[in-house]
Every structure is written in structure tokens, then in C-alpha cells.
Design a protein around this motif. Structure first.
Motif, PDB file in Angstrom:
ATOM      1  N   ASP A   8      -8.902  -2.855  -7.643  1.00  0.00           N
ATOM      2  CA  ASP A   8      -7.819  -1.968  -7.263  1.00  0.00           C
ATOM      3  C   ASP A   8      -6.742  -2.134  -8.343  1.00  0.00           C
ATOM      4  OD1 ASP A   8      -6.168  -0.268  -5.685  1.00  0.00           O
ATOM      5  OD2 ASP A   8      -5.199  -2.020  -4.819  1.00  0.00           O
ATOM      6  N   MET A   9      -5.766  -1.236  -8.409  1.00  0.00           N
ATOM      7  CA  MET A   9      -4.745  -1.373  -9.447  1.00  0.00           C
ATOM      8  C   MET A   9      -3.401  -1.822  -8.889  1.00  0.00           C
ATOM      9  SD  MET A   9      -3.520   1.346 -12.376  1.00  0.00           S
ATOM     10  CE  MET A   9      -2.433   2.300 -11.290  1.00  0.00           C
ATOM     11  N   THR A  48      -1.481   9.305  -2.451  1.00  0.00           N
ATOM     12  CA  THR A  48      -0.223   9.989  -2.120  1.00  0.00           C
ATOM     13  C   THR A  48      -0.504  11.306  -1.416  1.00  0.00           C
ATOM     14  OG1 THR A  48       0.878   8.974  -4.010  1.00  0.00           O
ATOM     15  CG2 THR A  48       1.899  10.954  -3.099  1.00  0.00           C
ATOM     16  N   ARG A  49      -1.531  12.004  -1.855  1.00  0.00           N
ATOM     17  CA  ARG A  49      -1.868  13.291  -1.224  1.00  0.00           C
ATOM     18  C   ARG A  49      -2.216  13.101   0.244  1.00  0.00           C
ATOM     19  NH1 ARG A  49      -4.702  14.821  -4.827  1.00  0.00           N
ATOM     20  NH2 ARG A  49      -3.303  16.367  -5.765  1.00  0.00           N
ATOM     21  N   ALA A 112      -4.190   5.508  -6.704  1.00  0.00           N
ATOM     22  CA  ALA A 112      -3.184   6.159  -7.542  1.00  0.00           C
ATOM     23  C   ALA A 112      -3.758   7.403  -8.223  1.00  0.00           C
ATOM     24  CB  ALA A 112      -2.679   5.177  -8.598  1.00  0.00           C
ATOM     25  N   SER A 113      -2.857   8.267  -8.670  1.00  0.00           N
ATOM     26  CA  SER A 113      -3.289   9.473  -9.383  1.00  0.00           C
ATOM     27  C   SER A 113      -3.847   9.111 -10.751  1.00  0.00           C
ATOM     28  CB  SER A 113      -2.106  10.424  -9.559  1.00  0.00           C
ATOM     29  OG  SER A 113      -1.163   9.874 -10.464  1.00  0.00           O
ATOM     30  N   LYS A 114      -4.594  10.030 -11.339  1.00  0.00           N
ATOM     31  CA  LYS A 114      -5.109   9.814 -12.693  1.00  0.00           C
ATOM     32  C   LYS A 114      -3.958   9.601 -13.671  1.00  0.00           C
ATOM     33  CE  LYS A 114      -9.163  12.734 -11.950  1.00  0.00           C
ATOM     34  NZ  LYS A 114      -9.796  14.037 -12.280  1.00  0.00           N
ATOM     35  N   THR A 131     -14.721   0.127 -18.249  1.00  0.00           N
ATOM     36  CA  THR A 131     -15.646   1.204 -18.608  1.00  0.00           C
ATOM     37  C   THR A 131     -15.345   2.496 -17.863  1.00  0.00           C
ATOM     38  OG1 THR A 131     -17.230   0.457 -16.929  1.00  0.00           O
ATOM     39  CG2 THR A 131     -17.517  -0.381 -19.188  1.00  0.00           C
ATOM     40  N   HIS A 132     -14.748   2.383 -16.678  1.00  0.00           N
ATOM     41  CA  HIS A 132     -14.459   3.578 -15.870  1.00  0.00           C
ATOM     42  C   HIS A 132     -13.127   3.408 -15.146  1.00  0.00           C
ATOM     43  CE1 HIS A 132     -18.532   5.085 -16.476  1.00  0.00           C
ATOM     44  NE2 HIS A 132     -18.971   3.869 -16.177  1.00  0.00           N
ATOM     45  N   ARG A 133     -12.422   4.526 -14.985  1.00  0.00           N
ATOM     46  CA  ARG A 133     -11.187   4.581 -14.199  1.00  0.00           C
ATOM     47  C   ARG A 133     -11.371   5.669 -13.149  1.00  0.00           C
ATOM     48  NH1 ARG A 133      -6.761   5.084 -19.042  1.00  0.00           N
ATOM     49  NH2 ARG A 133      -7.282   7.258 -18.699  1.00  0.00           N
ATOM     50  N   ILE A 134     -11.268   5.284 -11.872  1.00  0.00           N
ATOM     51  CA  ILE A 134     -11.525   6.219 -10.772  1.00  0.00           C
ATOM     52  C   ILE A 134     -10.262   6.349  -9.930  1.00  0.00           C
ATOM     53  CG2 ILE A 134     -13.035   6.771  -8.829  1.00  0.00           C
ATOM     54  CD1 ILE A 134     -15.035   4.754 -10.045  1.00  0.00           C
TER      55      ILE A 134
END
Length: 223
Positions: A8-9, A48-49, A112-114, A131-134
Motif C-alpha cells: 500500500d502507499m 476518494t471517488r 490513491a489516484s494515479k 514494476t507496477h503501480r496500481i
């Protein structure tokens, strides 16, 4: 053998929760809605949405969800850019570098948003490790729905039994367990009110983790 660690971020890699909190409550005041601290705690881990979809329905708000999302992002970005003290959480970069030295793949799966994920990655130079950000904005439902973590495992081309999730919110822990993934819960300074009992392990410092210690829990996953 563990092949992928899914982070998670917010509240795990970086302590942006106070900025999110202030942005949300500034906006709640603008909207004139009485969101309590207890209610806000249930939002942690949600996009957030999804938060504004819930609030629009609960409080009968006339504002468009996307307009509210953009306003929240505006408030967050301003504070993020102005906060010169913002940094990664203690010990997390050391852990990230240690995992990469051991050829463990890293993926971030955040509500979180992109745009926010990109802002954090650009500021702190994290692209070389992951390698990936989702982003949660790509999913109809937020955590505790497991979709984001299942997608992370899919993109990493890793069975869920060879993944670990590191989370700090009850919704995220529940999502990881629903996905069938071993979950380590980090008790952050902003985890108050978060029930992390579903996690397989709870830590209070990233100094408690290393690539070797993560390898040591593989037999538990395979049992």
C-alpha cells in the motif's frame, strides 16, 4: 518462495495521511457535512471517488462526484507540494532496497489516484524499484474488495501464495485476506481506530522486516 511484495502507499511508504485528512475535512466544511472522526476512520483504504459516492448518497449532496474528487485532489496537491518536511516512512526505503537486492518484485497497490501515486514516486525516486503501480481509481469498488490485490498479483505474474501485502488500514488488510494473500499490517501513527486483527503479522517498525525475515514466513504461507 516469496516472489512479490505488494505495498500500500499512504501510511505504508509515505505518511501522507495527515495531508489527506486535512484536505478531506477542509472539503467537508465547504460541503457543510458533519463527518465525524469515527466515520472518517472507516474511509481509510478507500478511493476518494468511493468516499464521495458514499457521502453523496448519505448526505444528499447535489455536487457531482467527479467535481468533489477534483477539489479534494486540488487541496491535497497544494499541501503536498508545500510540505518540505514530507519524507518516506522510517526504514521503508531500506526495506525496499533490501528486497530488490534479493530479486523480490515490488508492486504498489494504492487507493490513491494515479496522479497522486505519480507525485509521490516522482518526488522520492521510487520508479526504479517497482514494476507496477496500481491505483484504486481503476476499480468500481475500493478495499476491502480484493480486486486491486488480485490485479497486482496478476500483473506481477505471481500466484497469490507467493505474494505478501503490507498494509496499515483495516480495509486493506481485509482486502488482502479476501484475495488469499499473506498480510503484514504496519501500525502507523495514524492507524488509531483501525482494527488490524485479520493480519497474519503486525509490526510497529519497518526495522522488524527484511528480505530474509520475509523469506522465513514462506512455510507459514504453504502450510
Amino acid at each position: 518462495m516469496i516472489r512479490t511484495v505488494i505495498f500500500d502507499m499512504d501510511g505504508v511508504i509515505i505518511d501522507t495521511e495527515p495531508i489527506h485528512h486535512d484536505a478531506f475535512f477542509t472539503q467537508f466544511a465547504e460541503l457543510g457535512i458533519p463527518v465525524s472522526a469515527a466515520e472518517y476512520a472507516t474511509f481509510l483504504g478507500k478511493s476518494t471517488r468511493n468516499v464521495f459516492q458514499l457521502l453523496k448518497q448519505k448526505y444528499g449532496l447535489s455536487q457531482d462526484v467527479e467535481d468533489m474528487v477534483l477539489r479534494k485532489r486540488e487541496l491535497f496537491n497544494k499541501s503536498f507540494d508545500e510540505d518540505a518536511t514530507l519524507d518516506l516512512l522510517p526504514g521503508v526505503r531500506v526495506l525496499i532496497e533490501d528486497l530488490r537486492r534479493h530479486d523480490v518484485q515490488l508492486v504498489v497497490a494504492s487507493s490513491a489516484s494515479k496522479a497522486t501515486i505519480a507525485r509521490v514516486f516522482d518526488r522520492f525516486g521510487l520508479d526504479e524499484y517497482f514494476t507496477h503501480r496500481i491505483s484504486g481509481e481503476d476499480f468500481a469498488e475500493s478495499k476491502p474488495n480484493p480486486a486491486i490485490f488480485l490485479r497486482a498479483a496478476e500483473l506481477a505474474d505471481t500466484p497469490v501464495t507467493a505474494c505478501i501485502v503490507i498494509e496499515d488500514a483495516a480495509n486493506g488488510v481485509a482486502a488482502a485476506k479476501a484475495a488469499g494473500i499473506y498480510c503484514i499490517a504496519y501500525v502507523s501513527p495514524h492507524s488509531e481506530g483501525q482494527n488490524l486483527h485479520q493480519a497474519d503479522r503486525i509490526i510497529r517498525s519497518f526495522d522488524e522486516l527484511s528480505a530474509i525475515s520475509i523469506e522465513a514466513i514462506v512455510p507459514v504461507i504453504q502450510a
